[in-house]
Enzyme design. Structure first.
Site, mmCIF file in Angstrom:
data_model
loop_
_atom_site.group_PDB
_atom_site.id
_atom_site.type_symbol
_atom_site.label_atom_id
_atom_site.label_comp_id
_atom_site.label_asym_id
_atom_site.label_seq_id
_atom_site.Cartn_x
_atom_site.Cartn_y
_atom_site.Cartn_z
ATOM 1 N N LYS A 76 1.302 -1.105 -0.468
ATOM 2 C CA LYS A 76 0.512 -0.568 0.171
ATOM 3 C C LYS A 76 1.157 0.824 -0.175
ATOM 4 O O LYS A 76 2.059 1.092 0.668
ATOM 5 C CB LYS A 76 -0.841 -0.066 1.761
ATOM 6 C CG LYS A 76 -2.020 -0.002 1.109
ATOM 7 C CD LYS A 76 -2.962 0.415 2.233
ATOM 8 C CE LYS A 76 -4.384 0.669 2.166
ATOM 9 N NZ LYS A 76 -4.907 0.911 2.870
HETATM 10 C C1 E4P Z 1 -8.427 1.053 4.009
HETATM 11 O O1 E4P Z 1 -7.570 0.568 3.032
HETATM 12 C C2 E4P Z 1 -8.170 2.214 5.221
HETATM 13 O O2 E4P Z 1 -7.497 2.351 5.409
HETATM 14 C C3 E4P Z 1 -9.275 2.819 5.853
HETATM 15 O O3 E4P Z 1 -10.505 1.841 4.918
HETATM 16 C C4 E4P Z 1 -9.490 3.830 5.964
HETATM 17 O O4 E4P Z 1 -11.146 4.270 7.307
HETATM 18 P P1 E4P Z 1 -11.139 4.538 8.026
HETATM 19 O O5 E4P Z 1 -11.444 5.991 7.843
HETATM 20 O O6 E4P Z 1 -12.894 4.391 8.492
HETATM 21 O O7 E4P Z 1 -9.992 4.705 8.805
#
Ligand code: E4P
Length: 216
Positions: free
Chosen positions: A83
């Site tokens: 990522k």
């Molecule tokens: C996924 O890849 C993200 O890191 C995650 O969905 C973020 O979610 P949040 O905005 O609830 O922290």
């Protein structure tokens, strides 16, 4: 639609995986920090449980730093996806990693332009954050609709991971919009199968059944 679990909690991932609901996992530095275990150890544990892609995020912010971290993370398991945050340095890194056949998930996407750029440099996945857009007064799901249209218009292979999903309605709207994947917090899975009318219906069926059994 594929379901990823947005979690690094090994017990919860195991449980959901056994139910057959898990096509992959996404993590981020905040999610990893919650578990209080070494990064590599927890990611490898998840990769052993789940067959599908598991995203682990770099924490370096310059291209060279991201590249060396990404190349290392990519060796941790066969199903790793690295990522990378949506920045210019991130795009440079993704462009190089895609030529090395390292799978990437470009994260923190908040506009169509960002998603298009990430797809163009070869991102395997892009992660638009719909809940965080809702938090600032926008309508997050519109970004999924628009990105889907753009990726389809130009036949990109990049898949959309609908991220920052907080409610049942978010998931339903993302599915209607044609998002390829939804990454869902482990805490939301329980709520997805529930409806108050289902509970009332079961209660009434059981009551009627008991009455019927008393008669025959
Ligand atoms: C996924 O890849 C993200 O890191 C995650 O969905 C973020 O979610 P949040 O905005 O609830 O922290």
């Amino acid at each position: 639609m594929k379901f990823f679990v947005d979690s690094a909690n090994v017990e919860k991932i195991k449980e959901l995986n056994e139910l057959g609901l898990v096509d992959g996992v996404t993590t981020n530095p905040s999610i990893i920090a919650k578990e209080g275990k070494p990064f590599k150890e927890v990611v490898q544990e998840i990769c052993n449980i789940v067959k599908g892609p598991v995203s682990a995020e770099v924490t370096e912010l310059d291209c060279d730093g991201m590249l060396s971290e990404a190349r290392d993370i990519a060796t941790w398991a066969d199903n790793i996806v690295v990522k990378i945050p949506m920045t210019e340095e991130g795009l440079k890194a993704v462009s190089i990693l895609s030529k090395e056949n390292i799978k990437t998930n470009v994260t923190l996407i908040f506009s169509v332009a960002q998603g298009l750029l990430a797809a163009k440099v070869g991102a395997t996945y892009i992660s638009p954050f719909i809940g965080r857009l809702d938090d600032v007064g926008a309508t997050g799901v519109e970004l999924i609709e628009r990105l889907k249209k753009v990726l389809t218009n130009y036949q990109f292979d990049t898949e959309i991971i609908c991220a920052s999903i907080r409610t049942n309605q978010h998931l339903e709207l993302c599915a209607e919009a044609g998002g390829h994947i939804a990454t869902i917090p482990d805490s939301l899975f329980g709520a997805l199968s529930k409806h108050p009318l289902t509970d009332v219906g079961i209660k009434n069926f059981m009551k009627d059944w008991e009455n019927y059994k008393a008669l025959v």
